[in-house]
Design a protein around this motif. Sequence first.
Motif, short mmCIF file in Angstrom:
data_model
loop_
_atom_site.label_atom_id
_atom_site.label_comp_id
_atom_site.label_asym_id
_atom_site.label_seq_id
_atom_site.Cartn_x
_atom_site.Cartn_y
_atom_site.Cartn_z
N ILE A 54 0.73 -1.32 -0.17
CA ILE A 54 0.07 -0.02 -0.08
C ILE A 54 1.07 1.08 0.11
O ILE A 54 0.65 2.11 -0.88
CB ILE A 54 -0.96 0.20 1.23
N LYS A 55 1.87 1.18 0.88
CA LYS A 55 2.61 2.46 1.13
C LYS A 55 3.62 2.71 -0.51
O LYS A 55 3.75 3.68 -0.75
CB LYS A 55 3.63 2.27 2.16
N LYS A 56 4.02 1.44 -0.82
CA LYS A 56 4.87 1.53 -1.94
C LYS A 56 4.00 2.00 -3.25
O LYS A 56 4.56 2.80 -4.05
CB LYS A 56 5.16 0.16 -2.47
N SER A 57 2.78 1.65 -3.28
CA SER A 57 1.76 2.28 -4.55
C SER A 57 1.59 3.51 -4.27
O SER A 57 1.70 4.10 -5.68
CB SER A 57 0.53 1.38 -4.33
N PHE A 58 1.53 4.24 -3.51
CA PHE A 58 1.38 5.55 -3.35
C PHE A 58 2.84 6.45 -3.47
O PHE A 58 2.86 7.39 -4.04
CB PHE A 58 0.89 5.98 -1.76
N ALA A 59 3.85 5.82 -3.02
CA ALA A 59 5.10 6.40 -3.05
C ALA A 59 5.58 6.44 -4.23
O ALA A 59 6.34 7.40 -4.92
CB ALA A 59 6.38 5.54 -2.12
N LEU A 60 5.27 5.66 -5.21
CA LEU A 60 5.57 5.54 -6.73
C LEU A 60 5.04 6.56 -7.39
O LEU A 60 5.59 7.17 -8.51
CB LEU A 60 5.16 4.16 -7.39
#
Length: 261
Positions: A54-60
């Motif tokens: 979840i965090k990675k999908s927004f960080a990208l």
Amino acid sequence: MRIYFFILAFSLFFSGCSFKNSSFKNDNLNNANIIKTSTKKFDDISKDAVLEAIKKSFALSNKSKQFQINSYRNHILVQRINFDYLIFSSDIKVENWLFELEQKDNKTYVKLSIFDENRFDDKIKRYYTSNYHELIWNRIEHLLGLNDKWINCKGYICSVFSSNKPLAKDYIKDVLISQRKAKLQAILNAKIEEKKKKIQEEILKEYEAYLDFEEKEKEKKKQNPESLKIKEEFDELLLLKDKKSLKNNKQADTIDSKLEK
């Protein structure tokens, strides 16, 4: 006349920017596809792995650091401030992506709510269409290795999320619950070994101090008993002298305090 034409062109331009054509159906937030929540069940996928995805999908998509990610043990709240500019006024809204997670029976359950609220009145909420949910779930599943496709977006959604595909380093590793348990157990074992080593070092220091004490006692016993007796008597005399000196000092202090009065 020129002024009216400019205002009309200006309003058409910004209305076009807000609702461009999209590869998703019906970007308009006022249609039947609006939903309050959506849910997913991940079999044998750990909650920590899902949180990471979840965090990675927004960080990208965080090219301009537009997302504020608040991560907790059982939920994540992602927020983004959105300015709605109108011709004669503006409105400040906060977009929210709320993920609630629970891991039980070798499964991870996730509930997603997407809505915006007025910056000055959080009771005014507007929920988003299923398109936004589909995009988020797709990217989470893709980062977990559960979905080969990466949905590209167009139109308004892309003003929030980029279409850039993740690199090899971005994919989540050790996603299974069993893998995470093994990893956690390895960390726990390492901490236990570290604690054992520290205890052993402390015991060794105490033992070395005890050996030193024993060695000194043996040396004492080797000395001449007569010289030991003289030494002990001399030590007692020194102690007695110190006591008398201390007593005299106290008396002198008492006399001085009386004279001062």
